[in-house]
Design an enzyme around this catalytic site. Structure first.
Site, mmCIF file in Angstrom:
data_model
loop_
_atom_site.group_PDB
_atom_site.id
_atom_site.type_symbol
_atom_site.label_atom_id
_atom_site.label_comp_id
_atom_site.label_asym_id
_atom_site.label_seq_id
_atom_site.Cartn_x
_atom_site.Cartn_y
_atom_site.Cartn_z
ATOM 1 N N ARG A 136 39.778 31.180 30.652
ATOM 2 C CA ARG A 136 38.575 31.231 31.665
ATOM 3 C C ARG A 136 37.475 32.412 31.308
ATOM 4 O O ARG A 136 37.916 33.198 30.608
ATOM 5 C CB ARG A 136 39.358 31.673 33.069
ATOM 6 C CG ARG A 136 40.182 30.849 33.948
ATOM 7 C CD ARG A 136 40.829 31.289 35.271
ATOM 8 N NE ARG A 136 40.397 32.589 35.205
ATOM 9 C CZ ARG A 136 40.646 33.290 36.328
ATOM 10 N NH1 ARG A 136 41.494 32.669 37.167
ATOM 11 N NH2 ARG A 136 40.513 34.746 36.668
ATOM 12 N N LYS A 153 47.372 42.668 41.421
ATOM 13 C CA LYS A 153 47.172 43.019 42.623
ATOM 14 C C LYS A 153 47.566 41.867 43.862
ATOM 15 O O LYS A 153 48.080 41.939 45.064
ATOM 16 C CB LYS A 153 45.994 43.495 43.016
ATOM 17 C CG LYS A 153 45.399 43.847 44.634
ATOM 18 C CD LYS A 153 44.219 44.740 44.596
ATOM 19 C CE LYS A 153 43.015 43.951 44.335
ATOM 20 N NZ LYS A 153 42.396 42.956 45.203
ATOM 21 N N ARG A 156 35.103 49.176 49.854
ATOM 22 C CA ARG A 156 34.742 49.605 48.394
ATOM 23 C C ARG A 156 34.131 50.928 48.303
ATOM 24 O O ARG A 156 34.023 51.340 46.939
ATOM 25 C CB ARG A 156 33.821 48.552 47.822
ATOM 26 C CG ARG A 156 34.825 46.940 47.740
ATOM 27 C CD ARG A 156 33.779 45.962 47.361
ATOM 28 N NE ARG A 156 34.565 44.837 47.327
ATOM 29 C CZ ARG A 156 35.338 44.203 46.146
ATOM 30 N NH1 ARG A 156 35.468 44.928 45.224
ATOM 31 N NH2 ARG A 156 35.772 43.145 46.203
#
Length: 207
Positions: free
Chosen positions: A152, A13, A87
């Site tokens: 990560r 994105k 959202r």
């Protein structure tokens, strides 16, 4: 154009937002960045700043107020791309109301779609070179032998699956909300950056 871009974690994105904004000459507006900036500048009440620091969600009205102020800036005259908001359907309704008061309306909502298993595979094999910050994929773009690799914490499988589940719960009502209004554009997010960017461009082109 006034756009919203949504997509699950790992769908690319951020890359597509950067390409799209450069092509259209519009700013990318990240609510997360706006809230962090407001917190750093001391513009958030202490209670809300503490709530945000603890990972809590801020009231919709406050986020909408920040967005509304941002959208009056000169660089938004040609449009904008919203990232990270709305959202929920309630937030989407609030955004529609706010834009209406400004005499504006959304043009499109772009949803990047990538199968969950491919998202997991992308993340699990992703590594960052601590020296350069460059990101590699152990299979498709392997790092050089001398790279100092870091995996990560949010790229571990259990974390990725939880983030995908959270996204799917969120969009379960959000995407139908915009689909019913004829604004939703579903875009296949699998393939090269260039191929996906072309699909996004085509999805926004007049039919």
């Amino acid at each position: 154009m006034r756009l919203i871009l949504v997509g699950p974690p790992g769908a690319g994105k951020g890359t597509q937002a950067e390409i799209l904004c450069a092509r259209l000459g519009i700013p990318q507006i990240s609510t997360g960045e706006m809230l962090r900036a407001a917190q750093a500048e001391g513009d958030l009440p202490e209670e809300l700043a503490r709530q945000m620091a603890e990972g809590g969600l801020l009231p919709d009205a406050m986020v909408l107020e920040l967005i509304g102020t941002r959208l009056t800036a000169a660089d938004c005259r040609a449009g904008f791309l919203l990232d990270g908001f709305p959202r929920t359907a309630a937030q989407a309704t609030g955004l529609d109301d706010m834009l209406g008061k400004q005499g504006a309306a959304l043009d499109s909502v772009i949803a990047l779609e990538v199968p969950a298993e491919q998202l997991v595979e992308r993340a699990v094999h992703r590594r960052t070179d601590k020296r350069t910050g460059k990101i590699y994929h152990l299979k498709s773009t392997p790092p050089p032998a001398d790279a100092e690799l870091e995996h990560r914490g949010d790229d571990h499988e259990d974390v990725v699956r939880q983030r995908i589940a959270t996204y799917e719960t969120m969009t379960a009502e959000l995407l139908p909300f915009y689909d019913a209004r004829g604004l939703l554009r579903r875009v296949d997010g699998v393939g090269s950056v260039e191929a996906v960017a072309e699909r996004v461009r085509a999805a926004l082109s007049p039919t």
